[in-house]
Scaffold this motif. Structure first.
Motif, PDB file in Angstrom:
ATOM      1  N   TYR A  64      -4.450   7.123  -6.236  1.00  0.00           N
ATOM      2  CA  TYR A  64      -3.219   6.868  -5.464  1.00  0.00           C
ATOM      3  C   TYR A  64      -3.045   5.392  -5.132  1.00  0.00           C
ATOM      4  CZ  TYR A  64      -6.998   6.952  -2.082  1.00  0.00           C
ATOM      5  OH  TYR A  64      -8.193   6.715  -1.465  1.00  0.00           O
ATOM      6  N   CYS A  65      -4.031   4.560  -5.431  1.00  0.00           N
ATOM      7  CA  CYS A  65      -4.143   3.272  -4.728  1.00  0.00           C
ATOM      8  C   CYS A  65      -3.799   2.056  -5.591  1.00  0.00           C
ATOM      9  CB  CYS A  65      -5.560   3.141  -4.188  1.00  0.00           C
ATOM     10  SG  CYS A  65      -5.804   1.657  -3.221  1.00  0.00           S
ATOM     11  N   ASP A 100      -9.816   6.908   7.483  1.00  0.00           N
ATOM     12  CA  ASP A 100      -8.429   7.000   7.038  1.00  0.00           C
ATOM     13  C   ASP A 100      -8.278   8.340   6.311  1.00  0.00           C
ATOM     14  OD1 ASP A 100      -8.492   4.303   7.689  1.00  0.00           O
ATOM     15  OD2 ASP A 100      -8.281   3.599   5.623  1.00  0.00           O
ATOM     16  N   ALA A 101      -7.078   8.898   6.380  1.00  0.00           N
ATOM     17  CA  ALA A 101      -6.809  10.132   5.643  1.00  0.00           C
ATOM     18  C   ALA A 101      -5.378  10.121   5.131  1.00  0.00           C
ATOM     19  CB  ALA A 101      -7.038  11.338   6.534  1.00  0.00           C
ATOM     20  N   ILE A 102      -5.189  10.788   3.995  1.00  0.00           N
ATOM     21  CA  ILE A 102      -3.857  10.897   3.385  1.00  0.00           C
ATOM     22  C   ILE A 102      -3.464  12.371   3.364  1.00  0.00           C
ATOM     23  CG2 ILE A 102      -2.554  10.595   1.236  1.00  0.00           C
ATOM     24  CD1 ILE A 102      -4.432   8.299   0.518  1.00  0.00           C
ATOM     25  N   GLN A 116     -12.761  -4.507   0.842  1.00  0.00           N
ATOM     26  CA  GLN A 116     -12.046  -3.236   0.626  1.00  0.00           C
ATOM     27  C   GLN A 116     -13.043  -2.114   0.413  1.00  0.00           C
ATOM     28  OE1 GLN A 116      -9.376  -2.103   1.159  1.00  0.00           O
ATOM     29  NE2 GLN A 116      -7.803  -3.658   0.970  1.00  0.00           N
ATOM     30  N   ILE A 135       0.830  -1.218   0.000  1.00  0.00           N
ATOM     31  CA  ILE A 135       0.000   0.000   0.000  1.00  0.00           C
ATOM     32  C   ILE A 135       0.861   1.262   0.000  1.00  0.00           C
ATOM     33  CG2 ILE A 135      -0.378   0.282   2.525  1.00  0.00           C
ATOM     34  CD1 ILE A 135      -3.196   0.440   0.016  1.00  0.00           C
ATOM     35  N   GLN A 137     -10.192  10.419   3.376  1.00  0.00           N
ATOM     36  CA  GLN A 137      -8.932  10.676   2.634  1.00  0.00           C
ATOM     37  C   GLN A 137      -8.518  12.145   2.590  1.00  0.00           C
ATOM     38  OE1 GLN A 137      -7.648   7.973   2.556  1.00  0.00           O
ATOM     39  NE2 GLN A 137      -9.025   6.377   1.850  1.00  0.00           N
ATOM     40  N   HIS A 186     -17.342   2.929   1.991  1.00  0.00           N
ATOM     41  CA  HIS A 186     -16.953   3.992   1.048  1.00  0.00           C
ATOM     42  C   HIS A 186     -18.054   5.060   1.042  1.00  0.00           C
ATOM     43  CE1 HIS A 186     -15.646   6.162  -2.410  1.00  0.00           C
ATOM     44  NE2 HIS A 186     -14.696   5.296  -2.695  1.00  0.00           N
ATOM     45  N   ALA A 216      -1.811   8.820   6.944  1.00  0.00           N
ATOM     46  CA  ALA A 216      -0.616   8.406   6.215  1.00  0.00           C
ATOM     47  C   ALA A 216      -0.150   9.542   5.318  1.00  0.00           C
ATOM     48  CB  ALA A 216      -0.920   7.179   5.358  1.00  0.00           C
ATOM     49  N   SER A 235       2.244   8.190  -0.543  1.00  0.00           N
ATOM     50  CA  SER A 235       3.403   7.458  -1.056  1.00  0.00           C
ATOM     51  C   SER A 235       3.109   7.082  -2.513  1.00  0.00           C
ATOM     52  CB  SER A 235       3.595   6.205  -0.189  1.00  0.00           C
ATOM     53  OG  SER A 235       4.469   5.299  -0.778  1.00  0.00           O
ATOM     54  N   THR A 279     -14.488  -2.149   4.915  1.00  0.00           N
ATOM     55  CA  THR A 279     -14.424  -0.706   5.036  1.00  0.00           C
ATOM     56  C   THR A 279     -15.549  -0.073   4.232  1.00  0.00           C
ATOM     57  OG1 THR A 279     -12.013  -0.833   5.200  1.00  0.00           O
ATOM     58  CG2 THR A 279     -12.921   1.268   4.550  1.00  0.00           C
ATOM     59  N   ARG A 283     -12.363  10.188  -5.824  1.00  0.00           N
ATOM     60  CA  ARG A 283     -13.115   9.520  -4.754  1.00  0.00           C
ATOM     61  C   ARG A 283     -14.630   9.561  -4.997  1.00  0.00           C
ATOM     62  NH1 ARG A 283     -11.402   5.901  -1.200  1.00  0.00           N
ATOM     63  NH2 ARG A 283     -12.708   6.748   0.461  1.00  0.00           N
ATOM     64  N   PRO A 328     -13.430   5.896   5.584  1.00  0.00           N
ATOM     65  CA  PRO A 328     -12.319   6.773   5.200  1.00  0.00           C
ATOM     66  C   PRO A 328     -12.796   7.963   4.376  1.00  0.00           C
ATOM     67  CG  PRO A 328     -11.755   4.482   4.820  1.00  0.00           C
ATOM     68  CD  PRO A 328     -13.214   4.503   5.143  1.00  0.00           C
TER      69      PRO A 328
END
Ligand code: SAH
Ligand code: SF4
Ligand code: F3S
Length: 447
Positions: free
Chosen positions: A162-163, A309-311, A200, A52, A271, A244, A340, A343, A242, A283, A269
């Motif tokens: 990003y995924c 979750d957040a980026i 997911q 990930i 994000q 969405h 996170a 990345s 999770t 998204r 999440p």
């Protein structure tokens, strides 16, 4: 007599990987292998990997390097890489680590026995082609005796920019409701109390199953599934992850509110709290829509706990856009947030974009966000002070062996004085006497 064959599995990554590892451990035990906690004492070492973020992937290579070296001294050692790095790298992994015997993607987890038989015939095997995931007939070897994961949908059809997950986990494949219920019934009979349904993008559950109602609605949505499994005997708590935001429905909130075993916890999440970034991430919702979902949840269930979750540091994210994420966290006040730094991942669109941010900017934003998260989580924890919460006891407190630990229905880790031998797997009413950002302490009301 020949000494027994021993296997060791190390698992990286998310709950899906943990669930896959448990199924693979079950298959290995069926084949006569015994479990070894120490990889250096095993003749089959399996790394179930995660890609990930870059640091997750790099960790795998360092573990693998050590075992590859060992193989030069111990020729009967079988080395397996499973999971998401295996799927992403495929043949390349064999070139990088020629000592490997088997490279297998996540869709092949249930085929471990077949694949190993090919290895024991002397082949080096790569199994990464997309397949229809076969129902598993082997019993998983579960790590917990109390709480278990049950897959409901594999894969992901979203394309968040990003995924890597859609590349490595493939297309969505839902299990049929009957198979899910049967697995849960088996778990209930074995004494499991808590089930987490996994996907997911769990809101996509059922989209690929045949059968549409007259109103055009899919017959097997996640909500229908909850109604279908909620009364499985023995199971006291049901969770799912999770969610969405794009597909989250009011019908689902109503079901959670109505069904007593479904816990008051939502993991959704977001994000980013900025609409332009959300758009660049593909998204498919705005921060306003996300806020409306949370408002709706709180309308039905004012006390529900909310995690996400957040980026931070997505390509092109400005300071002002990052502050919109802080604002969202400030306004909603999450019980828990997994954060996170962005990345760049191979094979994803955002990794190609020019406006990549520096590591300094990303880590500064990550720290600022994490500070706010702890402040808000500590505030949220305070609402539990003096309350009586139901705790499912799982283990001993590793830092204080006079205490046991477990989780509340809202998923807060809670410690209280007690004897694990007596309390393991029990639902205990606990009066909360101390709160911290991510955990609670209390007193048992059992006596
Ligand atoms: N299916 C879930 C999340 C799966 S991945 C969802 O749609 O929300 C788990 C989390 O890892 C994501 O929620 C995201 O916050 C984080 N993540 C995924 N790709 C990432 C990347 N390239 N860089 C940093 N974090 C990432
Ligand atoms: Fe990744 Fe998006 Fe699918 Fe989640 S929904 S797994 S973030 S592509
Ligand atoms: Fe990692 Fe694969 Fe899960 S990349 S987060 S183990 S789906």
């Amino acid at each position: 007599m020949k000494s027994p064959r021993r296997y060791h599995i190390t698992t990286f990554g998310c709950q899906m990987n943990k669930a896959d590892s448990e199924r693979m451990a079950g298959i290995l035990e069926n084949m006569g292998f015994e479990c070894s906690d120490d990889p250096n004492n095993a003749n089959l070492v399996l790394y179930n990997t995660c890609t990930i973020r870059d640091n997750a992937e790099q960790k795998v290579y360092s573990y693998l390097g050590r075992q590859a070296k060992r193989k030069h001294e111990q020729s009967d050692l079988t080395l397996v890489v499973a999971g998401c790095v295996a799927q992403q790298e495929g043949e390349t992994l064999l070139r990088r680590v020629p000592e490997l015997d088997l490279v297998m993607g996540p869709q092949h987890a249930n085929r471990l026995r077949d694949l190993l038989e090919q290895v024991f015939d002397g082949n080096q095997v790569v199994a990464t082609e997309p397949i229809h995931i076969v129902e598993d007939i082997t019993k998983p070897r579960r790590d917990s005796r109390i709480s278990a994961w049950v897959n409901v949908i594999y894969g992901c059809n979203e394309r968040c920019t990003y995924c890597v997950v859609p590349n490595v986990r493939g297309k969505e494949q839902s299990r049929i409701p009957e198979a899910i219920r049967a697995e849960m019934e088996g778990l209930g009979q074995q004494g499991y109390q808590e089930i987490t349904l996994l996907g997911q993008n769990i809101d996509a559950y059922g989209r690929d199953l045949p059968g549409v109602t007259e109103s055009g609605r899919h017959r097997h949505t996640l909500t229908d599934l909850l109604y279908y499994v909620h009364d499985v005997p023995g199971i006291e708590r049901i969770r799912f992850a999770t969610s969405h935001p794009r597909y989250f429905t009011e019908r689902l909130i109503r079901a959670c509110n109505e069904l007593p075993k479904v816990c008051e916890h939502f993991h959704i999440p977001f994000q980013s709290g900025d609409n332009d970034i959300l758009k660049a991430m593909a998204r498919g919702y705005t921060h306003q829509k996300y806020r409306r979902i949370i408002d709706k949840i709180r309308e039905y269930m004012p006390d529900a706990s909310i995690s996400a979750d957040a980026i931070v540091g997505f390509p092109g994210e400005t300071e002002a856009q990052f502050e919109n994420t802080l604002n969202l966290v400030e306004d909603i006040g999450f019980d828990q947030l997994n954060t996170a730094a962005y990345s760049p991942r191979p094979g994803t669109p955002a990794a190609q974009w020019e406006e990549q941010l520096s590591e300094e900017v990303k880590s500064d934003r990550l720290q600022r966000l994490n500070r706010l998260v702890s402040v808000k989580a500590a505030e949220r924890s305070q609402r539990y002070l003096g309350r009586i919460e139901e705790v499912l006891v799982e283990d001993q407190n590793p830092k204080d062996t006079t205490q046991v630990m477990g989780r509340t229905r809202g998923n807060r880790l809670t410690f209280f004085t007690g004897d694990l031998r007596e309390l393991k797997g029990q639902l205990v009413n606990v009066k909360i006497t101390q709160t911290r950002a991510f955990s609670l302490t209390g007193e048992s009301l059992r006596y």
